[in-house]
Design an enzyme around this catalytic site. Sequence first.
Site, short mmCIF file in Angstrom:
data_model
loop_
_atom_site.label_atom_id
_atom_site.label_comp_id
_atom_site.label_asym_id
_atom_site.label_seq_id
_atom_site.Cartn_x
_atom_site.Cartn_y
_atom_site.Cartn_z
N ARG A 1 26.46 53.23 45.99
CA ARG A 1 26.21 51.64 46.48
C ARG A 1 25.08 51.85 47.74
NH1 ARG A 1 31.59 49.62 44.65
NH2 ARG A 1 30.65 49.35 42.60
N ASP B 1 21.76 37.48 72.28
CA ASP B 1 21.24 36.34 73.03
C ASP B 1 22.01 36.02 73.65
OD1 ASP B 1 22.85 34.23 71.16
OD2 ASP B 1 20.40 34.16 70.15
N HIS C 1 31.10 53.55 46.78
CA HIS C 1 30.59 52.84 47.79
C HIS C 1 29.04 53.63 48.38
CE1 HIS C 1 33.27 50.20 47.45
NE2 HIS C 1 34.40 50.89 47.26
N HIS D 1 33.85 49.17 52.87
CA HIS D 1 32.53 49.28 52.02
C HIS D 1 31.39 49.34 52.02
CE1 HIS D 1 35.46 47.79 48.47
NE2 HIS D 1 36.03 48.87 48.95
N ASN D 2 30.32 48.75 53.16
CA ASN D 2 29.86 49.13 52.98
C ASN D 2 28.94 49.69 54.76
OD1 ASN D 2 30.15 45.64 53.52
ND2 ASN D 2 29.17 46.41 51.78
N GLY E 1 20.45 35.89 63.00
CA GLY E 1 19.58 36.15 63.12
C GLY E 1 19.73 37.45 64.07
N THR F 1 25.02 32.91 65.78
CA THR F 1 25.84 32.97 64.70
C THR F 1 25.91 34.44 64.02
OG1 THR F 1 23.97 32.65 63.15
CG2 THR F 1 24.95 30.68 63.68
C1 RB5 Z 1 20.59 30.10 69.37
O1 RB5 Z 1 20.00 28.84 68.99
C2 RB5 Z 1 20.71 30.82 68.17
O2 RB5 Z 1 19.71 30.45 66.99
C3 RB5 Z 1 21.51 32.18 68.34
O3 RB5 Z 1 21.58 32.70 69.29
C4 RB5 Z 1 20.80 32.62 66.63
O4 RB5 Z 1 22.39 31.41 66.42
C5 RB5 Z 1 20.38 32.52 65.40
O5 RB5 Z 1 21.10 33.29 64.08
#
Ligand code: RB5
Length: 145
Positions: free
Chosen positions: A136, A8, A133, A98-99, A70, A67
């Site tokens: 699993r 994103d 693994h 493992h995954n 999402g 992060t």
């Molecule tokens: C966008 O602001 C942020 O929510 C997205 O990049 C992400 O971190 C979502 O999990």
Amino acid sequence: MKIAIGCDHAAYEMKEAVKEKLLREGYEVTDVGCDSTESVDYPKYGHAVGKLVASGEVEKGIAICGTGIGISIAANKVPGVRAGVVHSVETAHWTKNHNDANVLCFGARVVDLDTAFAMVDEWLSTEFAGGKHLRRINEIEDLDF
Ligand code: RB5
């Protein structure tokens, strides 16, 4: 090897840098976007990476958002996708070993570019351990919804 990559707006610059690195190293890269730092919604990009992996059009996928969380949730909606969120070389190692993660996710607001490159290298060069693994991850496939 063919690799799909998506992101994103929060991760656009990191996605471009990871893509360029992979191309320099000889990987075939399918970039599903996004294509700028203009605000977009991450679900469709995670889903697009997941679909390419699950269909077999590419062997692996990389999905990056702020992060990594999402976009991993979106990728994991696609049956056959095992998207793991990582934040270190160690977690990148184990999510393959493992995954057997076939989509690597991380956050451009969480890790710097050197760490991102090192995590990608580790994930691409690590073998799945198999054995218990594999049992699993098969149990995950067989879970009822
Ligand atoms: C966008 O602001 C942020 O929510 C997205 O990049 C992400 O971190 C979502 O999990």
